[in-house]
Design an enzyme around this catalytic site. Structure first.
Site, short mmCIF file in Angstrom:
data_model
loop_
_atom_site.label_atom_id
_atom_site.label_comp_id
_atom_site.label_asym_id
_atom_site.label_seq_id
_atom_site.Cartn_x
_atom_site.Cartn_y
_atom_site.Cartn_z
CG ASP A 4 5.88 -31.37 54.42
OD1 ASP A 4 7.01 -31.77 54.09
OD2 ASP A 4 4.93 -31.30 53.61
CG LEU A 5 9.42 -26.43 51.92
CD1 LEU A 5 9.28 -25.07 52.58
CD2 LEU A 5 10.84 -26.60 51.36
CG ASP A 6 8.08 -29.50 48.71
OD1 ASP A 6 8.34 -28.37 48.30
OD2 ASP A 6 8.93 -30.42 48.77
CB THR A 46 7.05 -26.80 45.72
OG1 THR A 46 6.69 -27.48 46.91
CG2 THR A 46 7.87 -25.59 46.03
CE LYS A 68 0.14 -32.98 46.00
NZ LYS A 68 -1.18 -32.40 46.16
CB SER A 72 11.36 -30.51 54.12
OG SER A 72 11.32 -30.75 52.73
CB ALA A 73 11.22 -35.65 51.97
CE LYS A 118 8.58 -35.43 56.17
NZ LYS A 118 7.97 -34.20 55.66
CD GLU A 158 4.21 -34.11 56.44
OE1 GLU A 158 3.54 -34.05 55.38
OE2 GLU A 158 5.43 -34.26 56.43
CG ASP A 159 1.30 -31.69 51.91
OD1 ASP A 159 2.37 -32.05 52.45
OD2 ASP A 159 1.19 -31.55 50.68
C1 BG6 Z 1 8.77 -33.69 49.40
C2 BG6 Z 1 7.76 -33.62 48.26
O1 BG6 Z 1 8.59 -32.60 50.26
O2 BG6 Z 1 10.11 -33.66 48.88
C3 BG6 Z 1 8.02 -34.73 47.27
O3 BG6 Z 1 6.45 -33.72 48.78
C4 BG6 Z 1 9.47 -34.68 46.79
O4 BG6 Z 1 7.12 -34.62 46.20
C5 BG6 Z 1 10.42 -34.74 47.99
O5 BG6 Z 1 9.74 -35.77 45.92
C6 BG6 Z 1 11.88 -34.64 47.59
O6 BG6 Z 1 12.14 -33.37 47.05
P1 BG6 Z 1 13.45 -32.96 46.24
O7 BG6 Z 1 13.33 -31.46 46.15
O8 BG6 Z 1 14.63 -33.37 47.09
O9 BG6 Z 1 13.43 -33.65 44.94
MG MG Z 2 4.40 -32.04 51.81
#
Ligand code: BG6
Ligand code: MG
Length: 220
Positions: free
Chosen positions: A10-12, A18, A46, A115-116, A146, A170-171
């Site tokens: 996962d990224l964030d 972020t 999150k 990542s989402a 997810k 993952e967090d």
């Molecule tokens: C996830 C974050 O990685 O990405 C969420 O944990 C965020 O908080 C989601 O809403 C979508 O991100 P973005 O950058 O497409 O708005």
């Molecule tokens: Mg995350």
């Protein structure tokens, strides 16, 4: 598991910090709409997609908008968020992340992003992380959020690796559930209280290396 062949990240909140920028951008939106939005409220966003995050935010504020208005609000938040992440650099890579990505390379373990976020490429490029990935699956490639396992299954497919040989990092609770539903083991990054469903939980990637992963997951 008999062998670890791939790591899916996962990224964030796992590779980069972020969450603070998401929080500030959502808070600015809430301020403009006239209701308070706390850091504790932000925990609920999150791992959740942008559209679903807005729905949670509006629920907190007790407000209703039609789909066209919601799209504009999500765009407004994203514009601010992009301004913040445009200024990111490698100093915002979380402790232990870079060393572990390098170690994966050394051990010929494949690496994918799961990542989402639809802003993942900008974040990876600005922090210099892009070259460490063999495959990148982000919010622009997926149709289900997810805890649906889609993002990790697409990652495993791109790496040509069976889910039983993949480890997910993952967090978010929803991300751990996605990993489990994909048939993968998982490392929760954060607190055991929220990530108890993960196969193992650590504070940060600083506590992880390939030897420890093998000890935890490779049984034969
Ligand atoms: C996830 C974050 O990685 O990405 C969420 O944990 C965020 O908080 C989601 O809403 C979508 O991100 P973005 O950058 O497409 O708005
Ligand atoms: Mg995350």
């Amino acid at each position: 598991m008999t062998e670890i062949k791939a790591c899916l990240f996962d990224l964030d909140g796992v590779l980069v910090d972020t969450a603070k920028y998401h929080y500030i951008a959502w808070k600015e939106l809430a301020d403009g709409l006239g209701f308070p939005f706390t850091e504790q409220d932000n925990e609920r966003l999150k791992g959740v997609s942008r559209a679903a995050s807005l729905n949670i935010l509006l629920e907190i504020g007790g407000l209703n908008f039609d789909e066209a208005e919601k799209e504009k609000l999500a765009e407004k938040k994203n514009k601010r968020y992009v301004e913040y992440i445009s200024a990111m650099d490698s100093s915002e890579i979380l402790p232990g992340a870079l060393d572990f990505l390098k170690e994966c390379r050394t051990h010929e373990i494949k690496v994918a992003l799961g990542s989402a976020s639809k802003n993942a490429m900008m974040i990876l490029d600005n922090t210099g992380l892009t070259p460490y990935f063999d495959a990148i699956i982000d919010g622009t490639h997926t149709s289900a959020a997810k805890p649906d396992p889609e993002v990790f299954l697409l990652g495993a497919e791109a790496l040509k690796t069976a889910p039983e040989h993949c480890v997910v990092f993952e967090d978010a609770e929803a991300g751990i559930e996605a990993a489990t539903r994909a048939g993968m083991v998982s490392v929760g990054i954060g607190s055991p209280e929220t990530l108890g469903a993960a196969t193992i939980v650590v504070n940060s990637l600083q506590q992880i290396n390939v030897a420890r992963l093998r000890e935890s997951f490779v049984s034969a």
